[in-house]
Motif scaffolding. Structure first.
Motif, PDB file in Angstrom:
ATOM      1  N   CYS A 199       3.018  -2.073  54.200  1.00  0.00           N
ATOM      2  CA  CYS A 199       1.648  -1.341  53.537  1.00  0.00           C
ATOM      3  C   CYS A 199       2.269  -0.362  52.708  1.00  0.00           C
ATOM      4  O   CYS A 199       3.486  -0.137  52.625  1.00  0.00           O
ATOM      5  CB  CYS A 199       1.221  -0.779  54.642  1.00  0.00           C
ATOM      6  SG  CYS A 199       1.605   0.864  55.316  1.00  0.00           S
ATOM      7  N   ASP A 253      -3.925   2.890  52.574  1.00  0.00           N
ATOM      8  CA  ASP A 253      -3.420   1.493  53.262  1.00  0.00           C
ATOM      9  C   ASP A 253      -2.918   1.628  54.457  1.00  0.00           C
ATOM     10  O   ASP A 253      -2.260   2.590  54.787  1.00  0.00           O
ATOM     11  CB  ASP A 253      -2.266   0.790  52.277  1.00  0.00           C
ATOM     12  CG  ASP A 253      -2.151  -0.829  52.491  1.00  0.00           C
ATOM     13  OD1 ASP A 253      -3.048  -1.160  53.133  1.00  0.00           O
ATOM     14  OD2 ASP A 253      -1.096  -1.276  52.250  1.00  0.00           O
ATOM     15  N   THR A 278      -0.988   4.819  59.186  1.00  0.00           N
ATOM     16  CA  THR A 278      -1.026   5.061  57.625  1.00  0.00           C
ATOM     17  C   THR A 278       0.137   6.107  57.223  1.00  0.00           C
ATOM     18  O   THR A 278       0.729   6.575  58.151  1.00  0.00           O
ATOM     19  CB  THR A 278      -2.233   5.636  56.955  1.00  0.00           C
ATOM     20  OG1 THR A 278      -2.296   6.864  57.522  1.00  0.00           O
ATOM     21  CG2 THR A 278      -3.558   4.811  57.100  1.00  0.00           C
TER      22      THR A 278
END
Length: 128
Positions: A63, A69, A102
């Motif tokens: 990510c 994201d 994240t």
């Protein structure tokens, strides 16, 4: 002869190659592997049994390190031990069947999810 020794929950903890004249209630003649097998029916037949496959699903392994994201996990057994190894890593017991990660910084982490007797789930994730 090959033997395995198990703990009180059926986890294989030791492999032994020897002959025994005395009985040990936690010894079973077998060459089963602790990664794929466990001992079921401990109070009766003590069966060498295949560990069930993990139900954990991860949607991706890479990510963007932008704080938005995310990498999402689902199918985590409640009270599974989740170990995140790497910068900012942690260990905790899952209180939900999902996990969202994240990142603000780039890097690579290893995630391991354990819920015995289910097979361990292991994945490497990267934030770029």
């Amino acid at each position: 002869m090959k033997y395995i020794r198990h703990d009180s929950v059926g986890r294989i903890v030791e492999h032994i190659s020897a002959s025994f004249t005395q009985t040990d209630s936690q010894l079973i003649e077998s060459d089963a592997d602790e990664a794929t097998h466990y001992i079921a029916n401990l109070s009766t037949t003590r069966d060498v049994t295949l560990r069930p496959d993990s139900t954990v699903i991860v949607d991706k392994t890479t990510c963007t390190a932008d704080g938005v994201d995310s990498i999402n996990f689902s199918g985590i057994p409640i009270n599974a031990e989740v170990t995140i190894t790497g910068p900012g890593g942690s260990i905790f017991l899952a209180q939900s069947t999902t996990l969202q990660l994240t990142f603000m910084d780039t890097g690579t982490l290893q995630v391991q999810i354990k819920a015995f007797p289910i097979k361990d789930f292991n994945v490497e994730i990267t934030a770029i």
